[in-house]
Design a protein around this motif. Structure first.
Motif, PDB file in Angstrom:
ATOM      1  N   LYS A  87       0.835  -1.205   0.000  1.00 27.33           N
ATOM      2  CA  LYS A  87       0.000   0.000   0.000  1.00 27.33           C
ATOM      3  C   LYS A  87       0.869   1.253   0.000  1.00 27.33           C
ATOM      4  CE  LYS A  87      -1.966   1.472   3.752  1.00 27.33           C
ATOM      5  NZ  LYS A  87      -2.842   1.673   4.937  1.00 27.33           N
ATOM      6  N   ALA A  88       1.909   1.246   0.855  1.00 27.74           N
ATOM      7  CA  ALA A  88       2.807   2.399   0.921  1.00 27.74           C
ATOM      8  C   ALA A  88       3.554   2.596  -0.390  1.00 27.74           C
ATOM      9  CB  ALA A  88       3.789   2.219   2.083  1.00 27.74           C
ATOM     10  N   LEU A  89       4.025   1.504  -0.989  1.00 25.00           N
ATOM     11  CA  LEU A  89       4.766   1.589  -2.245  1.00 25.00           C
ATOM     12  C   LEU A  89       3.868   2.084  -3.384  1.00 25.00           C
ATOM     13  CD1 LEU A  89       7.387   1.055  -3.820  1.00 25.00           C
ATOM     14  CD2 LEU A  89       6.642  -1.324  -4.114  1.00 25.00           C
ATOM     15  N   LEU A  90       2.635   1.576  -3.415  1.00 25.19           N
ATOM     16  CA  LEU A  90       1.696   1.989  -4.448  1.00 25.19           C
ATOM     17  C   LEU A  90       1.347   3.469  -4.320  1.00 25.19           C
ATOM     18  CD1 LEU A  90      -0.106   1.110  -6.822  1.00 25.19           C
ATOM     19  CD2 LEU A  90      -1.885   0.527  -5.153  1.00 25.19           C
ATOM     20  N   GLN A  91       1.125   3.917  -3.084  1.00 29.14           N
ATOM     21  CA  GLN A  91       0.804   5.330  -2.853  1.00 29.14           C
ATOM     22  C   GLN A  91       1.985   6.232  -3.207  1.00 29.14           C
ATOM     23  OE1 GLN A  91      -0.442   5.212   1.259  1.00 29.14           O
ATOM     24  NE2 GLN A  91      -2.621   5.136   0.718  1.00 29.14           N
ATOM     25  N   LEU A  92       3.183   5.755  -2.942  1.00 32.43           N
ATOM     26  CA  LEU A  92       4.382   6.543  -3.275  1.00 32.43           C
ATOM     27  C   LEU A  92       4.513   6.716  -4.782  1.00 32.43           C
ATOM     28  CD1 LEU A  92       7.012   7.918  -2.316  1.00 32.43           C
ATOM     29  CD2 LEU A  92       8.139   5.694  -2.538  1.00 32.43           C
ATOM     30  N   ILE A  93       4.315   5.632  -5.522  1.00 30.40           N
ATOM     31  CA  ILE A  93       4.414   5.685  -6.991  1.00 30.40           C
ATOM     32  C   ILE A  93       3.328   6.583  -7.572  1.00 30.40           C
ATOM     33  CG2 ILE A  93       4.225   4.312  -9.107  1.00 30.40           C
ATOM     34  CD1 ILE A  93       5.467   1.975  -7.535  1.00 30.40           C
ATOM     35  N   ALA A  94       2.110   6.484  -6.979  1.00 29.29           N
ATOM     36  CA  ALA A  94       0.984   7.248  -7.510  1.00 29.29           C
ATOM     37  C   ALA A  94       1.061   8.726  -7.150  1.00 29.29           C
ATOM     38  CB  ALA A  94      -0.327   6.657  -6.990  1.00 29.29           C
ATOM     39  N   GLU A 177       6.262   7.851   1.856  1.00 29.54           N
ATOM     40  CA  GLU A 177       5.012   7.259   2.329  1.00 29.54           C
ATOM     41  C   GLU A 177       5.295   6.452   3.594  1.00 29.54           C
ATOM     42  OE1 GLU A 177       1.877   7.568   1.759  1.00 29.54           O
ATOM     43  OE2 GLU A 177       2.088   8.943   0.059  1.00 29.54           O
ATOM     44  N   TRP A 178       4.255   6.243   4.345  1.00 24.69           N
ATOM     45  CA  TRP A 178       4.349   5.583   5.653  1.00 24.69           C
ATOM     46  C   TRP A 178       3.941   4.115   5.519  1.00 24.69           C
ATOM     47  CZ3 TRP A 178      -0.016   6.330   9.733  1.00 24.69           C
ATOM     48  CH2 TRP A 178       0.304   5.638  10.897  1.00 24.69           C
ATOM     49  N   ILE A 179       4.816   3.199   5.968  1.00 21.44           N
ATOM     50  CA  ILE A 179       4.488   1.769   5.995  1.00 21.44           C
ATOM     51  C   ILE A 179       3.643   1.533   7.248  1.00 21.44           C
ATOM     52  CG2 ILE A 179       5.381  -0.595   6.020  1.00 21.44           C
ATOM     53  CD1 ILE A 179       8.037   0.509   5.004  1.00 21.44           C
ATOM     54  N   SER A 180       2.363   1.520   7.087  1.00 26.29           N
ATOM     55  CA  SER A 180       1.466   1.427   8.244  1.00 26.29           C
ATOM     56  C   SER A 180       0.804   0.057   8.297  1.00 26.29           C
ATOM     57  CB  SER A 180       0.396   2.516   8.159  1.00 26.29           C
ATOM     58  OG  SER A 180      -0.385   2.340   6.989  1.00 26.29           O
ATOM     59  N   THR A 181       0.170  -0.209   9.397  1.00 29.24           N
ATOM     60  CA  THR A 181      -0.585  -1.453   9.552  1.00 29.24           C
ATOM     61  C   THR A 181      -1.899  -1.344   8.778  1.00 29.24           C
ATOM     62  OG1 THR A 181      -1.544  -0.559  11.588  1.00 29.24           O
ATOM     63  CG2 THR A 181       0.406  -1.957  11.808  1.00 29.24           C
ATOM     64  N   THR A 182      -2.501  -2.463   8.523  1.00 27.49           N
ATOM     65  CA  THR A 182      -3.741  -2.474   7.747  1.00 27.49           C
ATOM     66  C   THR A 182      -4.955  -2.681   8.651  1.00 27.49           C
ATOM     67  OG1 THR A 182      -3.681  -4.861   7.384  1.00 27.49           O
ATOM     68  CG2 THR A 182      -2.502  -3.480   5.801  1.00 27.49           C
ATOM     69  N   LYS A 183      -6.117  -2.370   8.097  1.00 34.41           N
ATOM     70  CA  LYS A 183      -7.367  -2.540   8.827  1.00 34.41           C
ATOM     71  C   LYS A 183      -7.613  -4.011   9.148  1.00 34.41           C
ATOM     72  CE  LYS A 183     -12.271  -1.267   8.627  1.00 34.41           C
ATOM     73  NZ  LYS A 183     -13.331  -0.593   7.839  1.00 34.41           N
ATOM     74  N   LEU A 184      -7.276  -4.899   8.210  1.00 33.01           N
ATOM     75  CA  LEU A 184      -7.478  -6.330   8.412  1.00 33.01           C
ATOM     76  C   LEU A 184      -6.607  -6.846   9.562  1.00 33.01           C
ATOM     77  CD1 LEU A 184      -8.682  -9.035   7.561  1.00 33.01           C
ATOM     78  CD2 LEU A 184      -6.817  -9.266   5.892  1.00 33.01           C
ATOM     79  N   ALA A 185      -5.328  -6.424   9.578  1.00 26.65           N
ATOM     80  CA  ALA A 185      -4.425  -6.856  10.653  1.00 26.65           C
ATOM     81  C   ALA A 185      -4.912  -6.337  12.006  1.00 26.65           C
ATOM     82  CB  ALA A 185      -3.010  -6.354  10.373  1.00 26.65           C
ATOM     83  N   THR A 186      -5.452  -5.112  12.017  1.00 26.65           N
ATOM     84  CA  THR A 186      -5.993  -4.541  13.257  1.00 26.65           C
ATOM     85  C   THR A 186      -7.182  -5.350  13.754  1.00 26.65           C
ATOM     86  OG1 THR A 186      -5.305  -2.328  12.537  1.00 26.65           O
ATOM     87  CG2 THR A 186      -6.904  -2.444  14.323  1.00 26.65           C
ATOM     88  N   LYS A 187      -8.076  -5.725  12.835  1.00 30.66           N
ATOM     89  CA  LYS A 187      -9.247  -6.527  13.205  1.00 30.66           C
ATOM     90  C   LYS A 187      -8.835  -7.870  13.793  1.00 30.66           C
ATOM     91  CE  LYS A 187     -13.055  -4.976  10.254  1.00 30.66           C
ATOM     92  NZ  LYS A 187     -13.981  -5.389   9.173  1.00 30.66           N
TER      93      LYS A 187
END
Length: 434
Positions: A87-94, A177-187
């Protein structure tokens, strides 16, 4: 209701709390946000006993927190998974118009998320610099590291684990961009805490039996004792054990021949195991008898009692005064807090000298102090002391006079009595000797 402290940077904590809204149950989430990850240590020291569980926003605060305590059973953290990296890599490229060929990535030294993620990618990267760091590093050091690489034209963008680093780099117009945790991992982690709390609840509500065995052979060895003395000692013991039963919210049963049982729940007994330890120590010292206790848990009263009897037997094998056996029949280790002992008195040179001058034994002093603690007396008379310690009023008066002359107790007034006679003197033990 179980309290969960959510520890992490403000932005991460807000995201976790948003996900937690989807869960309805016995969990209450309380934000414990910080400005820098190193503040985690102080947060845990301050709130450790106030929360049932702690949920850390990622591996960084978790690694810091677990170094400050021995028991990490109530610690949970959200794992970094490949999806967060992608997600972070994709957001950085975009988010940048320029081509990203060289990346600088910072990652906790205990994580292999970068290697795992890049092995599954077919996106060509001409260059990549991975900076592994210790959890206690200050984020500004990482910021300076990335800035230097960018200014030397060695990288085109940055992926960082710190939102603070991302904020500073964006201020400098560096693609980041920030390498953050995901909503699924949080759940998934919140579901794990929910399961743990349910298990904890069912464990706490298991039936528990505390069996106490008082050595009665002392009566056979001291045949000159009057039946009154034996009955008085038994009544005083019953009084203390009844008080213990009340603390445990349990039912008290005298089985006979120095054996007693308290029926309660696992949670109530474990919460008061230190009170049990203190009671046993006090009774042994006051009445000079061997006392052991066995605690058993089970899904039924019969099983709990069987485990308690097994625990009583194991006290001799384990060389312990208290043994605890769980519902699976296994001995479990229950930490006990330190209680008053002779060593604490022996370290007090001033008190020792006072007792020595008046030929007062340490045991006599401790018996008086312990009964004051037990009865929570602010003031007392010689009659009170004589009754509790099974001695004559004259001996109690002599003892208190010695205490007064050594400045251990002080006279605080007189007790008025309805009948004719001299009023009884009221005493109080000084705080420094309690």
């Amino acid at each position: 209701m179980y309290k969960v402290g959510v520890v992490g940077p403000i932005r991460s904590v807000e995201r976790i709390l948003e996900v937690a809204k989807e869960f309805s149950g016995d969990l209450t989430f309380v934000p414990l946000s910080y400005n820098t990850a190193t503040e985690t240590t102080e947060i845990i020291k301050t709130y450790d006993e106030k929360f049932d569980y702690f949920l850390f926003s990622g591996p960084i605060p978790y690694e810091i927190a677990k170094q400050s305590v021995k028991d990490t059973n109530k610690f949970f953290y959200i794992h970094l998974i490949e999806a967060g990296f992608y997600k972070a890599l994709l957001q950085l490229i975009a988010s940048t118009k320029n081509e990203i060929n060289c990346l600088s990535i910072d990652i906790l030294d205990k994580s292999n998320i970068v290697d795992v993620s890049l092995d599954q990618l077919t996106i060509p990267l001409k260059g990549m610099v991975v900076k592994e760091f210790d959890a206690h590093i200050h984020f500004y050091d990482l910021y300076e590291y990335h800035v230097q690489l960018y200014r030397e034209n060695k990288i085109d963008g940055v992926l960082t684990c710190y939102p603070e680093v991302m904020k500073l780099l964006k201020r400098d117009n560096i693609p980041v961009e920030w390498i953050s945790t995901t909503k699924l991992a949080t759940k998934q982690v919140i579901e794990l805490i929910e399961q743990r709390s349910q298990i904890s609840y069912f464990k706490r509500t298991q039936i528990g039996v505390c069996m106490i065995d008082v050595d009665t052979k002392v009566y056979e060895e001291q045949s000159e004792q009057l039946s009154y003395d034996i009955q008085f000692a038994t009544l005083k013991m019953n009084e203390e054990l009844l008080t213990l039963s009340r603390d445990m919210n349990g039912s008290f049963i005298e089985v006979g021949d120095g054996k007693y049982m308290i029926f309660s729940s696992r949670g109530e007994i474990l919460d008061n195991v230190n009170v049990l330890n203190q009671t046993i120590t006090r009774l042994k010292k006051s009445w000079e008898r061997e006392i052991i206790a066995g605690i058993g848990f089970g899904d039924s009263a019969l099983k709990a009692e069987l485990n308690a009897r097994k625990a009583i037997y194991k006290t001799e094998v384990e060389n312990k005064e208290i043994v605890v056996i769980d519902n699976l029949g296994e001995i479990i280790d229950v930490p006990m807090k330190d209680i008053h002992s002779l060593s604490t008195i022996s370290d007090n040179v001033q008190l020792l000298n006072k007792l020595k001058d008046k030929n007062i034994s340490i045991q006599a002093f401790e018996r008086v102090r312990d009964i004051i603690h037990l009865k929570k007396w602010n003031q007392f008379t010689s009659n009170d002391l004589a009754f509790e310690l099974n001695m004559s009023n004259r001996n109690a008066q002599r003892l208190l006079l010695s205490f007064k002359e050594t400045d251990i107790v002080e006279q605080v007034g007189e007790e008025k009595i309805a009948k004719k006679g001299r009023p009884r003197l009221l005493y109080r033990m000084k705080k420094e000797f309690m």
